[in-house]
Every structure is written in structure tokens, then in C-alpha cells.
Design an enzyme around this catalytic site. Structure first.
Site, mmCIF file in Angstrom:
data_model
loop_
_atom_site.group_PDB
_atom_site.id
_atom_site.type_symbol
_atom_site.label_atom_id
_atom_site.label_comp_id
_atom_site.label_asym_id
_atom_site.label_seq_id
_atom_site.Cartn_x
_atom_site.Cartn_y
_atom_site.Cartn_z
ATOM 1 C CB CYS A 173 -1.057 4.211 -2.591
ATOM 2 S SG CYS A 173 -1.759 5.198 -1.264
ATOM 3 C CB THR A 280 -7.574 3.517 5.922
ATOM 4 O OG1 THR A 280 -8.064 3.160 7.219
ATOM 5 C CG2 THR A 280 -8.268 4.771 5.434
ATOM 6 C CG HIS A 313 2.739 -0.031 -1.330
ATOM 7 N ND1 HIS A 313 2.631 0.880 -2.348
ATOM 8 C CD2 HIS A 313 1.861 0.384 -0.373
ATOM 9 C CE1 HIS A 313 1.720 1.802 -2.030
ATOM 10 N NE2 HIS A 313 1.245 1.524 -0.838
ATOM 11 C CB THR A 317 1.752 3.006 7.414
ATOM 12 O OG1 THR A 317 1.466 1.903 6.545
ATOM 13 C CG2 THR A 317 1.627 4.302 6.620
ATOM 14 N N PRO A 318 2.984 1.473 9.990
ATOM 15 C CG PRO A 318 2.817 2.008 12.267
ATOM 16 C CD PRO A 318 2.670 2.598 10.886
ATOM 17 C CD GLU A 324 5.204 -4.269 0.401
ATOM 18 O OE1 GLU A 324 5.212 -3.224 1.070
ATOM 19 O OE2 GLU A 324 5.540 -4.321 -0.801
ATOM 20 C CE LYS A 343 5.249 4.226 -1.696
ATOM 21 N NZ LYS A 343 5.284 2.878 -2.294
ATOM 22 C CG HIS A 348 3.217 6.998 -0.495
ATOM 23 N ND1 HIS A 348 3.087 6.785 -1.847
ATOM 24 C CD2 HIS A 348 2.247 6.231 0.090
ATOM 25 C CE1 HIS A 348 2.081 5.953 -2.066
ATOM 26 N NE2 HIS A 348 1.559 5.601 -0.915
ATOM 27 C CG PHE A 408 -5.779 5.038 1.772
ATOM 28 C CD1 PHE A 408 -5.051 4.169 2.550
ATOM 29 C CD2 PHE A 408 -5.809 6.371 2.136
ATOM 30 C CE1 PHE A 408 -4.360 4.621 3.668
ATOM 31 C CE2 PHE A 408 -5.122 6.843 3.245
ATOM 32 C CZ PHE A 408 -4.398 5.961 4.010
#
Lengths: 423, 395
Positions: A173, A280, A313, A317-318, A324, A343, A348, A408
Site C-alpha cells: 500500500c 499484516t 493513510h 481498517t480498525p 495512524e 479513501k 483504497h 502490508f
């Protein structure tokens, strides 16, 4: 014309962009500022049996609504990248048609034969076995050149006449940001006066979608596609796969000024830091994220207090958004600048995200406006940041924007985009 | 800034074995190519030797998260770090990996293709979704992702200075080495790890490369005698620790060789001779001395790259040329770093390899410099120049 480390300042003189909101910078940018969503139900292939049935697909101009899987990911990447590069080069007005005086740095996803190719080979071979498909594939040079990792870069380099070996790269990413960083470094080193950095992704096909789904990374909020991407929001449940491309024409500020080019902004600093914690997930100590942000700031010679906005970013996602926000607090302390995630509107775009978001950061500086984070209904009490909720914000005096990309595999890249110095 | 950069560590695995000493011994001792002629017939491949994975990837959980390609690369990266004595330096070590694609699940692919290929699309598509959702292992996605070789090197060995993954077959490896070298030479960091890996015994790789006509079919033959018949893929991995010379001296590390320069280009190859001309232009960028020159040729046996490379080599009439591909095969992303590793090993040994291919120069003069060549099967011309480090820096 030199930065605080004595390196040539690196200017951006052209931007090109394709997103699910449209082909072209102005179309995408105006719709982003308007808070529109480009997420919709997938029409490219049947979604029966799938946990996630939404994405931010980009139809090629000749495709009907939704498109089809007949066009493979490398073909989509090449088409979108070519459009974005052409737009950026036209704005920059650098070089002649098919003769760009610099290098090509291409961020793209790994590509491979997809199911339409496998089925076609199996039919030709009368067998699904690899050994038979290899025999059936004999002489299919088009198949070879389409799916080689170096194929897309070679064709783009040939079309735009870039110099030297094109470099294709992937850092998950963070890919688009890595392409920009690698181009910036080549200019700073004096290897080239100019470069095209592009990030592109066109991976919305069944297997890629299922693979991300199996990693529990994707939102399954299928009932209302435009509300599915909810970065920094309490009920966020994953990212939405998407497609697009962005290209920057980069050149030394000295050569841009010498030829009288309009300078959109600078890539003033790049920072990276890898994580060694998990494939991940990022280390709960946030060291790699914090390190990448701090490295970008110190590379640019910019203090945290001088950063006026962060293009996050913000995947939705949780895990990402929590980390971040943690990184933001660690670097910026009690008074962090506003952070928003585009996003929320375009999903994404994976290998393209770092480039699209760097481009958006430069447009924020150009237009003195922050794009919103849409779908912000219920704040996450653990994320106490100003996320520019739902509505764009006009600002003044914005000179420095941080763009975050976390991948990732623990590959993190941050870019610091700045206003051009007074001529 | 143009600082001196050494190779201070090599992690090398080929069909001839593992490590610097084993390769020097094998290639100076009349090594015969190891060939698997049957497994991927009609395409011969060079198999990998067994690896003692536990020595470099101690956690079984990590091994399970990878397939052979990532394991091989992670293993060779660990060998390089050990060889450099650089375990304590990994947190600020930069990483550039040249990657291909990771393994697909061949069994799942064949089962789905057999079941669904002949069905009409409206029936095949929902079944494909179902078969993939049930048949794919989540971890295999990570094992397949190109950037996760670098990710695993970070996780297993703790290399976290930075991490980039280049894609693009042979060119990716040459540019990985070029950029890692350039960044250290200009002072962006003190130490870097760069390399690539190839598992040749994979049907998905054969299916990718065979349609281009670049792979040899039938019986094995040395590269110069194949008449453009194609490359033999060789399982191999090579990782190099590059280090600023002063940094190495300060920690008492020895240099294996000096990396004097790397240059790359990508000719469109529109006409015969273009590729050789591109390589000649690259040669002019490197500090080649008026002294005995050895060449580690990455010649693959594929057309037209092999003819172009021969034309280029013909312009170096006094060089001692070694075509190691006739023994270890072609490593795609791992090829260029492997040839650089072999060149560095020879300089460190103070000698050179005997002829490895019928076309190799008969002279066995000890080279003062070693030039490494790489002509990609599809695209890419690359050269690297190696020199010995001073005797007092070898120890």
C-alpha cells in the site's frame, strides 16, 4: 534552489490522475472536494458467494458500466498509468511528444495470469494441468509480454520516450509513495533532471478481492456502498478495494524555473521505515510509523509544528486508523494538524494510493483547501483528531502537507509536500 | 559525494551448493551442472540443494507463512548478514529486493481449471468465487505477494532501515544493486542488503516464461552452444551486504570486494545491435582500468540477447570471460546478484575461475577488475564493475 542538505530542490510541474470519480485531475479533485463517493456495487463479475461485493472500479472509456474481467490487471494498470502520465506531461510541458527527458519510476501491483487466461489455456489444452497449459501457451508472446513484471514499464517507457531502464516497484500500500521517493532521489543525486513517478492499480478481479477478503481486510458493508469506507470512524470495518492512477512530473526546481515552468509544489522530503513485527499488522509501539513520519520531516527540514495538514493513510481498517492516530499523537503531540482520508471517497487504490494522495496533497496546497473524510457519523472516542469530517475546508497559509503510506509487509513511506518558494 | 562501497557479506545458494567457499571450490574444481531434466520436461531446470532452513528461519511459524521462494530468499539474506558479521546492524540496514511472483497453489489452480474451463461463463463465475473462497489459504496470499520477501526478511532478520521491492525480471535486480550502491555512495545510510531469489522448479514460472520462447527445450547444453535456443532456469538466491568502506573498517569488518560501479539501461531492441550498443555505452560510464579484466557473463542462451551479448564481449578481446550460466543456469531476478557474488568471491580468492563454457577464454590470468554483464531475456542491459579491496582490508 538547494534544500537544507545541499540537494537540488525537487519541483512538481505536472499532475495526472484517474480515480473512480473520473478520468483527469480536475474531475477527480472537484468531486473529492464535493465529498462524493466513487464506491459502488461490483459489476465487472458476478459477486455471488462473496463476502464483499463493492469496490471502487474504474471503467475504461470503451467499457460499459462496470466493465468485465476480459481486461486484465496489467492492461488496466497500463491504460490508467498512460492516461495519468499523458495528463501530467501535458501540464508540465516538458520534452517533446514521445521524448521525455528523464526516467520512469512505476509503482504497480505484481501481475500474473488471471482466470480468463487460465480458462482459455485449459480449453486450448483440453486439460487444466499446468504441463498441458504450457504446451497450449507455446508461441503466445502476447501472453508473455502482458504478464511479465517488466512489461508494463517497458511499454510506458517506449510510449513516452523516458530515458534509461524504467523501474517498477511494489511496497504494497506504500507503492505509489515509493515510486515518488525513488524518483526524487534520482533527481537529488543528479542522475537526471526530470522524472515521471506514477502509481497505478487495477486489481478488482475475483481472486484479488477474495484474497483480501480472506485476510479479513475488506469492509463487508455491502448494502450501502458509498457509506462503506469510514476511515477514523467508530463503526469502520475494513477498507474498500479500488483502482486508479496518479502521475507526477518531477524536475529540479532549478531546471523548472530556467524553462519558465509553473511549479505546483515541491516534494520536500521522503521518509521510510520498515516494521519487523508482523506481515499484516504494525508493531503496537508504532515505531516504524513514527520513524517514517519523523524521517520525512527531517529529510525536508520541516518541524512538526509547520505541518498544516496530513493526507492520511486512513484505510478504514480498525488497526490502521488506530495506529495512524497513535503515530500522529506521538509526532505532533497535543496539537496535531487536521488529517483527512480521501479513501473515504475513492476507497483504497492500493499501489496507486501513495501517488494519488501525494497528488491530492499538492492540490490542497495549490487550492488552499482540505478534502473531507466522508462517512464520519460517529467519532471513534480513541481517535481524537480533527479528521475534516464530511465537508471540505478552505484554509489559508498552508505550506507543508504530510502524506502517509503504510503497507502490508511493514513497508512505510511518508512524503512531505510543500509550497514552492517565492521565485 | 561518491564514497567507496564494499561488499562485506555474501549469501549465495545455487544448484552447486551454498556459501562462498563451496562455490569457489565447485567452480574451480570442474563442477558439472546439476540438471533436473524430467520434472518440468521439455524444459530442463537446475534444482536447488536442500537448505537447512532452521539455521536462518528458526521459527516454524515463520517458515509456514512462506512458500519456497520466500524461504529461499530469506535464507540467503540471513547467510549474507552472517557473512558480513552484521547481525547487530540490521535495525538501520536498508533493503532492496528484486522480486518475481510468489508460488501459486498449483493443486487448486489445476482443480479449478479442470472443473470450470469448459462451462459457460455465467455458470463458471459463481463457482469460481466459491472454489476460490473455499480453496485458497489466506496465508498463501502473503506467500505469493512479491513485496513479502522483503517483508519476511524484515520480520525474520530484523532489517528495518528501509524496504523497497523492485519488479521487472533481470532489470529489477540490476537496478536494485545500482540504487542500493548509489544511495550508500551518496551517504544515505551506511549499510544495505540487496538481492533476489528464484525457485526454478515451479510450473507457474514455466508457464509465465515459456510462451516468450526464451526457455531451452530438450537436452541440456552450455549457453554458448544453444544457438539462441533459450535459457535454463536455475534455482538460486544471492544477497549482498553493501557497506560504506569507512563504516566497515571502523567495525573491523573485511571487504570481500569493492563495488566500483553499476550501470543499467533498457534498449528497445528495435534492431540487431541495439542491445550491444547500449551495453557499450554503459561500459563507458564505469571506471574500467587498463589492466587485466575478468568478465562474469550472465549470458542466458536466449535469443536475441545472447547474440547481442556475444557482440558486446567481442569488443573486449583481452578480457577473460566466464559464462557461469553453463553451470548454474539463469536466475532471472537472482541472476545478476549471483554473478556479482561470483565475481567478488574470485577477487577475494585472488584468482579466477577456469573456463565454464566452451566459448570461455582459455587464459587464466588473474583479473585486476571483474566486469559483470546482464542481458535480460526480454529487456535490460546491465554492467557492474568489481575491484579487489586493499590487502590490509581483507583479513
Amino acid at each position: 534552489m538547494k534544500d537544507h542538505l545541499g540537494r537540488p530542490l525537487v519541483a512538481v510541474t505536472g499532475i495526472g490522475m484517474v480515480t473512480p470519480l473520473g478520468w483527469g485531475v480536475e474531475r477527480s479533485w472537484q468531486r473529492l472536494l464535493a465529498g462524493e463517493s466513487g464506491i459502488r456495487r461490483i459489476g465487472r463479475f458476478p459477486t455471488a458467494q462473496l463476502r464483499t461485493t463493492i469496490a471502487g472500479t474504474v471503467d475504461l472509456p470503451e467499457e460499459t458500466e462496470g466493465g468485465s474481467t476480459a481486461i486484465s490487471s496489467p492492461e488496466r494498470v497500463e491504460r490508467m498509468a498512460a492516461f495519468a502520465i499523458a495528463e501530467a506531461v501535458a501540464e508540465a510541458g516538458l520534452g517533446a511528444e514521445g521524448d521525455f527527458p528523464g526516467v520512469l519510476m512505476l509503482g504497480m501491483p505484481p501481475v500474473e495470469h488471471e482466470w480468463p487466461q487460465r480458462f482459455a489455456l485449459a480449453r486450448a489444452a483440453g486439460s487444466g494441468r499446468y504441463v498441458d497449459q504450457v504446451r497450449a501457451a507455446t508461441g503466445h508472446r502476447d501472453l508473455y509480454e502482458t504478464f511479465l513484471f517488466g512489461g508494463v514499464g517497458e511499454r510506458l517507457a517506449a510510449r513516452f520516450g523516458t530515458k534509461g531502464a524504467p523501474i517498477s516497484m511494489t511496497t504494497a500500500c506504500a507503492t505509489g509513495a515509493t515510486a515518488i521517493q525513488t524518483a526524487v532521489e534520482a533527481i537529488q543525486r543528479g542522475e537526471t533532471d526530470a522524472a515521471i513517478a506514477v502509481g497505478a492499480d487495477g486489481s478488482v478481479q475475483p481472486e484479488a478481492l477474495i484474497r483480501f477478503s480472506l485476510l479479513s481486510a475488506l469492509s463487508a458493508r455491502n448494502e450501502d456502498p458509498t457509506a462503506a469506507a469510514r476511515p477514523f470512524e467508530k463503526t469502520r470495518d475494513g477498507f474498500v478495494m479500488s483502482e486508479g492512477a496518479a502521475a507526477l512530473v518531477l524536475e529540479s526546481l532549478a531546471s523548472a524555473r530556467a524553462r519558465g515552468a509553473a511549479v505546483i509544489g515541491l516534494v520536500a522530503g521522503c521518509g521510510e521505515r520498515a516494521d519487523s513485527f508482523h506481515r499484516t499488522r504494525s508493531n503496537p509501539d508504532g515505531a516504524a510509523i513514527i520513524g517514517a513520519i519523523r524521517n520525512a520531516l527531517s529529510d525536508a527540514g520541516v518541524a512538526p509544528a509547520d505541518v498544516g495538514y496530513v493526507n492520511g493513510h486512513g484505510t478504514g481498517t480498525p488497526e490502521n486508523d488506530k495506529m495512524e492516530a497513535f503515530g500522529m499523537r506521538a509526532v505532533f503531540g497535543e496539537a496535531p494538524p487536521p488529517i483527512s482520508s480521501i479513501k473515504s471517497m475513492i476507497g483504497h487504490t492500493l499501489s496507486a494510493a501513495g501517488a494519488i494522495e501525494a497528488a491530492a496533497s499538492l492540490l490542497s496546497i495549490r487550492d488552499q483547501v482540505l478534502p473531507p473524510t466522508i462517512n464520519h457519523v460517529e467519532p471513534d472516542p480513541s481517535i481524537t483528531l480533527d479528521v475534516v469530517p464530511n465537508v471540505k475546508r478552505q484554509v489559508s497559509g498552508l505550506r507543508h502537507v504530510l502524506s502517509n503510506s503504510f503497507g502490508f509487509g511493514g513497508q512505510n513511506v511518508c512524503l512531505l509536500l510543500s509550497a514552492a518558494p517565492e521565485a | 559525494m561518491n564514497r567507496e562501497i564494499w561488499i562485506t557479506g555474501i549469501g549465495l545458494v545455487t544448484s552447486q551448493g551454498e556459501g562462498r567457499e563451496a562455490h569457489w571450490a565447485a567452480l574451480t574444481g570442474g563442477a558439472k551442472p546439476a540438471v533436473d531434466a524430467a520434472g518440468f520436461a521439455p524444459f530442463p531446470v537446475h534444482p536447488l540443494p536442500p537448505l537447512t532452513l532452521d539455521t536462518q528461519i528458526p521459527r516454524k511459524g515463520d517458515q509456514r507463512q512462506m512458500e519456497p521462494w520466500q524461504r529461499l530468499g530469506t535464507y540467503a539474506a540471513g547467510l549474507a548478514i552472517d557473512d558480513a558479521g552484521a547481525r547487530g546492524l540490521v535495525s538501520d540496514m536498508h533493503l532492496v529486493v528484486a522480486a518475481g511472483g510468489g508460488e501459486r497453489d498449483i493443486g487448486v489452480d489445476e482443480a479449478i481449471a479442470s472443473e470450470l474451463a469448459e462451462l459457460p461463463e455465467d455458470r463458471a463465475a459463481p463457482l469460481l468465487n466459491q472454489r476460490l473462497a473455499n480453496g485458497l489459504r489466506p496465508t498463501l496470499f502473503l506467500a505469493q505477494l512479491s513485496n513479502l520477501l522483503a517483508g519476511n526478511i524484515s520480520i525474520v532478520h530484523g532489517v528495518t532501515g528501509s524496504s523497497r521491492t523492485f519488479m521487472g525480471e533481470e532489470s529489477a535486480a540490476a537496478d536494485a544493486l545500482r540504487i542500493a550502491h548509489a544511495r550508500l555512495a551518496e551517504g544515505r545510510g551506511e549499510i544495505a542488503l540487496v538481492g533476489g531469489a528464484l525457485v526454478a522448479q515451479r510450473w507457474d514460472m514455466v508457464l509465465l516464461y515459456a510462451p516468450g520462447g526464451g526457455l531451452l527445450q530438450g537436452g541440456f547444453a552450455p549457453v554458448s552452444t544453444r544457438d539462441g535456443g533459450g535459457a535454463v532456469m536455475g534455482g538460486m538466491a544471492a544477497f549482498l551486504v553493501l557497506e560504506h568502506a569507512e563504516h566497515a573498517r571502523a567495525r573491523g569488518a573485511r571487504g570481500i570486494a569493492k563495488l566500483a560501479g553499476v550501470a543499467s539501461d533498457a534498449s528497445r531492441r528495435a534492431a540487431a545491435g541495439d542491445s550491444a550498443a547500449a551495453a557499450r555505452a554503459l561500459l563507458a560510464k564505469l571506471p574500467v582500468a587498463d589492466a587485466p579484466l575478468g568478465v562474469m557473463s550472465g549470458e542466458t542462451g536466449a535469443a536475441p540477447a545472447t547474440a547481442e551479448e556475444e557482440a558486446f564481449l567481442a569488443g573486449l578481446p583481452n578480457a577473460t570471460v566466464r559464462r557461469a550460466g553453463s553451470v548454474i543456469g539463469h536466475g532471472i531476478e537472482a541472476g545478476f546478484p549471483t554473478q556479482v557474488a561470483l565475481g567478488a568471491i574470485a577477487l577475494d580468492q585472488g584468482g579466477f575461475y577456469p573456463p565454464l563454457d566452451p566459448a570461455d577464454t582459455l587464459s587464466s590470468a588473474t583479473p585486476r577488475q571483474v566486469l559483470v554483464t546482464g542481458f535480460g531475456i526480454f529487456r535490460g542491459e546491465a554492467l557492474a564493475l568489481l575491484e579487489p579491496v586493499a590487502p590490509e582490508d581483507r583479513a
